[in-house]
Design a protein around this motif. Structure first.
Motif, PDB file in Angstrom:
ATOM      1  N   GLU A  32       4.898  -2.378  -0.205  1.00 49.92           N
ATOM      2  CA  GLU A  32       5.446  -1.201   0.448  1.00 49.92           C
ATOM      3  C   GLU A  32       6.426  -0.472  -0.525  1.00 49.92           C
ATOM      4  O   GLU A  32       6.423   0.696  -0.612  1.00 49.92           O
ATOM      5  CB  GLU A  32       6.248  -1.566   1.699  1.00 49.92           C
ATOM      6  CG  GLU A  32       6.840  -0.312   2.374  1.00 49.92           C
ATOM      7  CD  GLU A  32       7.459  -1.022   3.971  1.00 49.92           C
ATOM      8  OE1 GLU A  32       8.465  -0.282   4.439  1.00 49.92           O
ATOM      9  OE2 GLU A  32       7.223  -2.087   4.335  1.00 49.92           O
ATOM     10  N   TYR A  33       7.411  -1.241  -0.981  1.00 43.79           N
ATOM     11  CA  TYR A  33       8.564  -0.515  -2.033  1.00 43.79           C
ATOM     12  C   TYR A  33       8.240  -0.611  -3.415  1.00 43.79           C
ATOM     13  O   TYR A  33       8.519   0.473  -3.951  1.00 43.79           O
ATOM     14  CB  TYR A  33       9.884  -1.465  -1.707  1.00 43.79           C
ATOM     15  CG  TYR A  33      10.380  -1.447  -0.155  1.00 43.79           C
ATOM     16  CD1 TYR A  33      11.040  -0.159   0.324  1.00 43.79           C
ATOM     17  CD2 TYR A  33      10.077  -2.098   0.484  1.00 43.79           C
ATOM     18  CE1 TYR A  33      11.356  -0.069   1.389  1.00 43.79           C
ATOM     19  CE2 TYR A  33      10.630  -2.423   1.867  1.00 43.79           C
ATOM     20  CZ  TYR A  33      11.150  -1.334   2.261  1.00 43.79           C
ATOM     21  OH  TYR A  33      11.487  -1.081   3.710  1.00 43.79           O
ATOM     22  N   ILE A  34       7.890  -1.599  -3.908  1.00 42.37           N
ATOM     23  CA  ILE A  34       7.603  -1.755  -5.469  1.00 42.37           C
ATOM     24  C   ILE A  34       6.447  -0.655  -5.875  1.00 42.37           C
ATOM     25  O   ILE A  34       6.394   0.121  -6.953  1.00 42.37           O
ATOM     26  CB  ILE A  34       7.563  -3.140  -6.003  1.00 42.37           C
ATOM     27  CG1 ILE A  34       8.663  -3.864  -5.682  1.00 42.37           C
ATOM     28  CG2 ILE A  34       7.567  -2.879  -7.649  1.00 42.37           C
ATOM     29  CD1 ILE A  34      10.007  -3.485  -5.947  1.00 42.37           C
ATOM     30  N   VAL A  35       5.214  -1.186  -5.396  1.00 43.11           N
ATOM     31  CA  VAL A  35       4.015  -0.370  -5.725  1.00 43.11           C
ATOM     32  C   VAL A  35       3.917   0.948  -5.473  1.00 43.11           C
ATOM     33  O   VAL A  35       3.644   1.860  -6.456  1.00 43.11           O
ATOM     34  CB  VAL A  35       2.819  -1.201  -5.022  1.00 43.11           C
ATOM     35  CG1 VAL A  35       1.258  -0.540  -5.710  1.00 43.11           C
ATOM     36  CG2 VAL A  35       2.649  -2.689  -5.842  1.00 43.11           C
ATOM     37  N   LYS A  36       4.467   1.146  -4.216  1.00 43.18           N
ATOM     38  CA  LYS A  36       4.504   2.920  -4.107  1.00 43.18           C
ATOM     39  C   LYS A  36       5.381   3.407  -4.950  1.00 43.18           C
ATOM     40  O   LYS A  36       5.180   4.618  -5.461  1.00 43.18           O
ATOM     41  CB  LYS A  36       4.765   2.946  -2.532  1.00 43.18           C
ATOM     42  CG  LYS A  36       3.649   2.559  -1.591  1.00 43.18           C
ATOM     43  CD  LYS A  36       4.144   2.767  -0.051  1.00 43.18           C
ATOM     44  CE  LYS A  36       3.147   2.181   0.772  1.00 43.18           C
ATOM     45  NZ  LYS A  36       3.550   2.580   2.394  1.00 43.18           N
ATOM     46  N   ARG A  37       6.623   2.753  -5.264  1.00 44.09           N
ATOM     47  CA  ARG A  37       7.505   3.402  -5.900  1.00 44.09           C
ATOM     48  C   ARG A  37       7.066   3.732  -7.483  1.00 44.09           C
ATOM     49  O   ARG A  37       7.155   4.951  -8.019  1.00 44.09           O
ATOM     50  CB  ARG A  37       9.015   2.768  -5.783  1.00 44.09           C
ATOM     51  CG  ARG A  37       9.811   3.537  -6.696  1.00 44.09           C
ATOM     52  CD  ARG A  37      10.463   4.627  -6.210  1.00 44.09           C
ATOM     53  NE  ARG A  37      11.645   5.144  -6.871  1.00 44.09           N
ATOM     54  CZ  ARG A  37      11.770   6.330  -6.883  1.00 44.09           C
ATOM     55  NH1 ARG A  37      11.069   7.129  -6.130  1.00 44.09           N
ATOM     56  NH2 ARG A  37      12.932   6.955  -7.407  1.00 44.09           N
ATOM     57  N   ARG A  39       3.851   4.132  -8.274  1.00 43.39           N
ATOM     58  CA  ARG A  39       2.801   4.906  -8.304  1.00 43.39           C
ATOM     59  C   ARG A  39       3.359   6.179  -8.201  1.00 43.39           C
ATOM     60  O   ARG A  39       2.811   7.365  -8.702  1.00 43.39           O
ATOM     61  CB  ARG A  39       2.144   4.780  -7.191  1.00 43.39           C
ATOM     62  CG  ARG A  39       0.902   3.446  -7.236  1.00 43.39           C
ATOM     63  CD  ARG A  39      -0.150   3.460  -6.210  1.00 43.39           C
ATOM     64  NE  ARG A  39      -0.872   2.229  -6.463  1.00 43.39           N
ATOM     65  CZ  ARG A  39      -1.119   1.628  -5.526  1.00 43.39           C
ATOM     66  NH1 ARG A  39      -1.194   1.916  -4.254  1.00 43.39           N
ATOM     67  NH2 ARG A  39      -2.009   0.566  -5.770  1.00 43.39           N
ATOM     68  N   GLU A  40       4.559   6.472  -7.352  1.00 43.35           N
ATOM     69  CA  GLU A  40       5.318   7.803  -7.503  1.00 43.35           C
ATOM     70  C   GLU A  40       5.911   8.215  -8.720  1.00 43.35           C
ATOM     71  O   GLU A  40       5.958   9.393  -9.406  1.00 43.35           O
ATOM     72  CB  GLU A  40       6.601   7.822  -6.636  1.00 43.35           C
ATOM     73  CG  GLU A  40       6.205   7.937  -5.146  1.00 43.35           C
ATOM     74  CD  GLU A  40       7.324   7.602  -4.176  1.00 43.35           C
ATOM     75  OE1 GLU A  40       8.528   7.615  -4.553  1.00 43.35           O
ATOM     76  OE2 GLU A  40       7.023   7.531  -2.856  1.00 43.35           O
ATOM     77  N   ILE A  41       6.168   7.300  -9.650  1.00 43.85           N
ATOM     78  CA  ILE A  41       7.107   7.463 -10.874  1.00 43.85           C
ATOM     79  C   ILE A  41       5.893   7.717 -12.052  1.00 43.85           C
ATOM     80  O   ILE A  41       5.810   8.547 -12.832  1.00 43.85           O
ATOM     81  CB  ILE A  41       7.963   6.580 -11.172  1.00 43.85           C
ATOM     82  CG1 ILE A  41       9.103   6.308 -10.281  1.00 43.85           C
ATOM     83  CG2 ILE A  41       8.430   6.556 -12.696  1.00 43.85           C
ATOM     84  CD1 ILE A  41      10.148   5.120 -10.551  1.00 43.85           C
ATOM     85  N   PHE A  42       4.947   6.716 -11.891  1.00 47.52           N
ATOM     86  CA  PHE A  42       3.730   6.897 -12.936  1.00 47.52           C
ATOM     87  C   PHE A  42       2.433   7.112 -12.100  1.00 47.52           C
ATOM     88  O   PHE A  42       1.809   6.234 -11.833  1.00 47.52           O
ATOM     89  CB  PHE A  42       3.581   5.652 -13.622  1.00 47.52           C
ATOM     90  CG  PHE A  42       4.988   5.147 -14.472  1.00 47.52           C
ATOM     91  CD1 PHE A  42       5.277   5.758 -15.544  1.00 47.52           C
ATOM     92  CD2 PHE A  42       5.857   4.206 -14.027  1.00 47.52           C
ATOM     93  CE1 PHE A  42       6.562   5.439 -16.327  1.00 47.52           C
ATOM     94  CE2 PHE A  42       7.000   3.693 -14.601  1.00 47.52           C
ATOM     95  CZ  PHE A  42       7.158   4.575 -15.796  1.00 47.52           C
TER      96      PHE A  42
END
Length: 80
Positions: A32-37, A39-42
């Motif tokens: 929820e937090y790490i992977v989605k973030r 993907r937003e950044i990279f």
């Protein structure tokens, strides 16, 4: 009484980091937090962007190879 307090404090000191480690390593939290973030950044690579990167790498390889060949030619000329 003093031993019981020390045991309680030690349990508190050890349980807090272990609990935080356990919570933060839950798969749902990670997704929820790490992977989605991330993907937003990279964002995932686009084919055009990847092609540009590959072309740049190839140009750098060619440039390096030409420099090496030139240096080898100069060294060979110095030997003669």
């Amino acid at each position: 009484m003093g031993v019981k307090i020390e045991v309680f404090r030690m349990m508190l000191y050890l349980s807090f980091p272990v609990t935080m480690f356990w919570i933060s390593n839950q798969a749902e939290y990670f997704e929820e937090y790490i992977v989605k973030r991330k993907r937003e950044i990279f964002p995932p690579d686009e084919k055009m962007h990847r092609k540009e990167l590959e072309d740049f790498k190839e140009r750098m390889r060619d440039r390096k190879e030409r420099r090496l060949l030139k240096r080898m030619a100069l060294e060979e000329a110095e030997k003669d």
